[in-house]
Design a protein around this motif. Structure first.
Motif, short mmCIF file in Angstrom:
data_model
loop_
_atom_site.label_atom_id
_atom_site.label_comp_id
_atom_site.label_asym_id
_atom_site.label_seq_id
_atom_site.Cartn_x
_atom_site.Cartn_y
_atom_site.Cartn_z
N ASN A 19 20.57 83.53 58.10
CA ASN A 19 20.55 82.51 56.65
C ASN A 19 21.47 81.04 57.03
OD1 ASN A 19 22.42 83.60 56.06
ND2 ASN A 19 21.22 84.90 54.67
N LYS A 20 22.65 81.18 57.02
CA LYS A 20 23.77 80.66 56.90
C LYS A 20 23.28 78.64 57.73
CE LYS A 20 27.22 83.45 56.02
NZ LYS A 20 28.96 83.59 56.25
N ILE A 21 22.68 78.70 58.81
CA ILE A 21 22.11 77.69 59.44
C ILE A 21 21.33 76.70 58.73
CG2 ILE A 21 21.08 76.98 61.66
CD1 ILE A 21 24.06 78.62 62.38
N THR A 22 22.08 75.24 58.83
CA THR A 22 21.30 74.06 58.10
C THR A 22 20.91 73.39 59.19
OG1 THR A 22 23.24 72.92 57.71
CG2 THR A 22 22.35 74.45 55.71
N ARG A 23 20.45 72.20 58.52
CA ARG A 23 19.78 71.24 59.70
C ARG A 23 21.44 70.46 59.94
NH1 ARG A 23 15.66 69.24 63.44
NH2 ARG A 23 14.95 70.60 61.23
N SER A 24 22.33 70.49 59.22
CA SER A 24 23.67 69.89 59.51
C SER A 24 24.05 70.27 60.88
CB SER A 24 24.32 69.94 57.99
OG SER A 24 24.56 68.77 57.38
N HIS A 25 23.80 71.62 60.51
CA HIS A 25 24.54 72.71 62.26
C HIS A 25 23.55 72.05 63.28
CE1 HIS A 25 25.75 75.20 58.68
NE2 HIS A 25 26.77 75.74 59.64
N ILE A 26 22.51 71.86 63.22
CA ILE A 26 21.68 71.51 64.59
C ILE A 26 21.77 70.43 64.69
CG2 ILE A 26 19.24 71.88 65.84
CD1 ILE A 26 20.42 74.16 64.78
N ASP A 27 21.86 69.56 64.41
CA ASP A 27 21.83 67.55 64.29
C ASP A 27 23.29 67.31 64.00
OD1 ASP A 27 18.70 67.81 65.06
OD2 ASP A 27 17.87 67.04 63.38
N LEU A 28 23.76 67.34 65.42
CA LEU A 28 24.94 67.60 64.89
C LEU A 28 25.54 65.56 64.87
CD1 LEU A 28 26.95 70.38 67.52
CD2 LEU A 28 26.11 69.68 65.09
N THR A 29 27.03 65.23 63.66
CA THR A 29 27.37 64.00 64.02
C THR A 29 28.04 63.50 63.79
OG1 THR A 29 27.23 63.90 61.55
CG2 THR A 29 25.39 62.99 62.21
N PRO A 30 29.30 62.62 64.43
CA PRO A 30 30.64 62.99 64.79
C PRO A 30 30.93 64.02 63.64
CG PRO A 30 29.82 60.75 64.90
CD PRO A 30 28.38 61.32 64.51
N PHE A 31 30.62 62.71 62.69
CA PHE A 31 31.77 64.16 61.29
C PHE A 31 30.89 65.72 61.23
CE2 PHE A 31 31.96 65.79 57.04
CZ PHE A 31 33.17 64.95 56.15
N SER A 32 30.07 66.42 61.36
CA SER A 32 30.22 67.14 61.38
C SER A 32 30.76 68.15 62.87
CB SER A 32 28.45 67.74 61.45
OG SER A 32 27.70 66.97 62.46
N LYS A 33 30.65 67.11 63.71
CA LYS A 33 31.35 67.78 64.71
C LYS A 33 32.82 68.47 64.73
CE LYS A 33 28.46 65.92 68.71
NZ LYS A 33 28.73 65.29 69.72
N MET A 34 33.66 67.25 63.68
CA MET A 34 34.53 68.19 63.24
C MET A 34 34.96 69.45 62.65
SD MET A 34 35.70 64.74 62.32
CE MET A 34 37.06 64.94 61.92
N LYS A 35 33.94 69.66 61.89
CA LYS A 35 34.09 71.15 60.81
C LYS A 35 34.11 72.16 61.96
CE LYS A 35 31.79 69.42 57.29
NZ LYS A 35 33.03 69.21 56.49
N VAL A 36 35.21 73.47 61.61
CA VAL A 36 35.47 74.44 62.38
C VAL A 36 33.98 75.54 62.19
CG1 VAL A 36 36.53 75.77 62.60
CG2 VAL A 36 37.61 74.08 63.24
N ASN A 37 33.81 74.83 60.98
CA ASN A 37 33.01 76.32 59.83
C ASN A 37 31.74 76.35 60.81
OD1 ASN A 37 32.69 74.31 58.72
ND2 ASN A 37 31.84 75.27 57.12
N TYR A 38 31.27 75.53 60.85
CA TYR A 38 30.05 74.81 61.83
C TYR A 38 29.61 75.35 63.41
CZ TYR A 38 28.17 71.39 58.47
OH TYR A 38 27.85 70.50 57.08
N ALA A 39 30.64 75.50 64.30
CA ALA A 39 30.25 75.88 65.45
C ALA A 39 30.95 77.51 64.93
CB ALA A 39 31.89 75.54 65.97
N ALA A 40 32.29 78.08 64.24
CA ALA A 40 31.69 79.27 63.79
C ALA A 40 30.32 79.87 63.56
CB ALA A 40 33.06 79.62 63.18
#
Length: 380
Positions: A150-171
């Motif tokens: 349930n922690k997965i959001t659209r920001s985790h799926i459709d990656l942008t240059p900024f969201s790719k920098m977030k470690v917690n999204y990858a984790a």
């Protein structure tokens, strides 16, 4: 700015030792800078340096390769060298920053049959595809159906240059809940994707132990501090985890069909990521065993990453206020007092790292400010 920071593995030491303005740097310039810093810290400060951590930039990887022994074959990754300024002589280990490796592995995974589709990850007859994550999200999570991930959001799926920098999204993408949800919903069709996610999840947990109580709070033994040279996680990292990628390579090389070398390379993670994983795992395991044998009571493996350096840059940007393009003189003027008295600002709210706020830090008083007393005019 090229900044070299000293960090304690068994203490809270965090100190920017040197900084250099640069538009880019090559390995031949970086090599003498690093060893001059090591010499100064060993001789002048009496610090015992045991490892060097950096991200996976080409110049950094080239510096590692410059220390390769002539007896090594071309396929061997150089993860240590002798420290000539130590007495007695001891090893200096090279480490690729683990959070950066997690992000690069996620980026390779996200491009498998999705996004720019540069990769088609495959192992043992099954695809390792980002489409499996997309399907899980759109068919279950997005529709608010009962799902563990349930922690997965659209920001985790459709990656942008900024969201790719977030470690917690990858984790979170490589979380156990995602693997369990895929296995429950789609069974054997996503088997290799599940195995890949679980290996990356355990790898990050083992190399991201942050405090003594986190494992009990989260009921995860992989987050325990390392107190024993014979810790079974050392064997998992060097044999099972690295062995998984060796088996992956063998499986791709033995795949039937007329595939070129570049096509087979695209069926695996990038060679930079694989090299970084081998270097970091071998270095952290050997360095931890060495420190434990020298009398260190416990090891928190998060101290091997470069989060304090990321925090330092965040503080420097924060001190610039609305000026998001500071000059060299701005950095110099802000860095000098921070070296002496530490950062006077709270940890930044927006950052690509995890913030650790110490108890007893800057006090926050929520009481309203006292109003000024207005003196009434005297009437005669």
């Amino acid at each position: 700015m090229l900044v070299i920071m000293v960090r304690g593995i068994s203490s809270s030491l965090k100190y920017p030792s040197a900084c250099f303005p640069t538009k880019g740097i090559t390995a031949d310039f970086l090599y003498p800078i690093l060893w001059e810093t090591v010499e100064s810290l060993e001789y002048d400060c009496n610090l015992k340096l045991v490892f060097i951590t950096c991200d996976g930039a080409a110049a950094n990887r080239k510096v590692f390769a410059l220390h390769k022994s002539p007896t090594c074959t071309s396929g061997d990754d150089c993860f240590w060298t002798w420290n000539p300024f130590s007495m007695p002589n001891r090893k200096m280990f090279f480490i690729s920053d683990v959070p950066h490796l997690l992000k690069t592995a996620r980026n390779c995974f996200s491009n498998s049959y999705s996004h720019n589709q540069k990769r088609k990850l495959w192992k043992d007859g099954r695809d390792i595809s980002w489409a499996h994550i997309l399907r899980l999200y759109e068919e279950n999570i997005e529709k608010n159906l009962l799902c563990q991930a349930n922690k997965i959001t659209r920001s985790h799926i459709d990656l942008t240059p900024f969201s790719k920098m977030k470690v917690n999204y990858a984790a979170q993408i490589f979380g156990e809940t995602v693997a369990s949800s895929l296995e429950l919903m789609y069974g054997d069709s996503v088997l290799e994707t599940v195995h890949f996610i679980r290996h990356m999840n355990k790898f990050f947990d083992c190399l991201n132990t942050r405090n003594l109580k986190e494992s009990a709070r989260k009921r995860n033994d992989n987050l325990k501090p390392y107190c024993d040279i014979d810790d079974p996680r050392f064997e998992y990292l060097t044999k099972d985890f690295l062995g998984y990628f060796s088996e992956w390579k063998i499986s791709v090389n033995n795949r039937n069909g007329d595939y070129s070398k570049s096509e087979k390379d695209n069926m695996q993670l990038s060679h930079q990521t694989l090299s970084g994983l081998h270097i970091s795992v071998n270095s952290i395991v050997e360095c931890s065993k060495f420190l434990l044998s020298e009398g260190v009571e416990f090891i928190l493996t998060s101290h091997y990453n470069q989060d304090p350096l990321e925090e330092e840059f965040s503080h420097l940007r924060h001190k610039g206020g609305s000026n998001d393009n500071p000059t060299v003189y701005d950095i110099k003027n802000n860095l000098s007092p921070m070296r002496v008295i530490g950062s006077t600002a709270l940890a930044p709210i927006h950052s690509n790292i995890t913030k650790h706020r110490k108890a007893g830090g800057l006090p926050i008083d929520c009481r309203p400010i006292a109003k000024k007393h207005r003196f009434s005019k005297l009437r005669v």
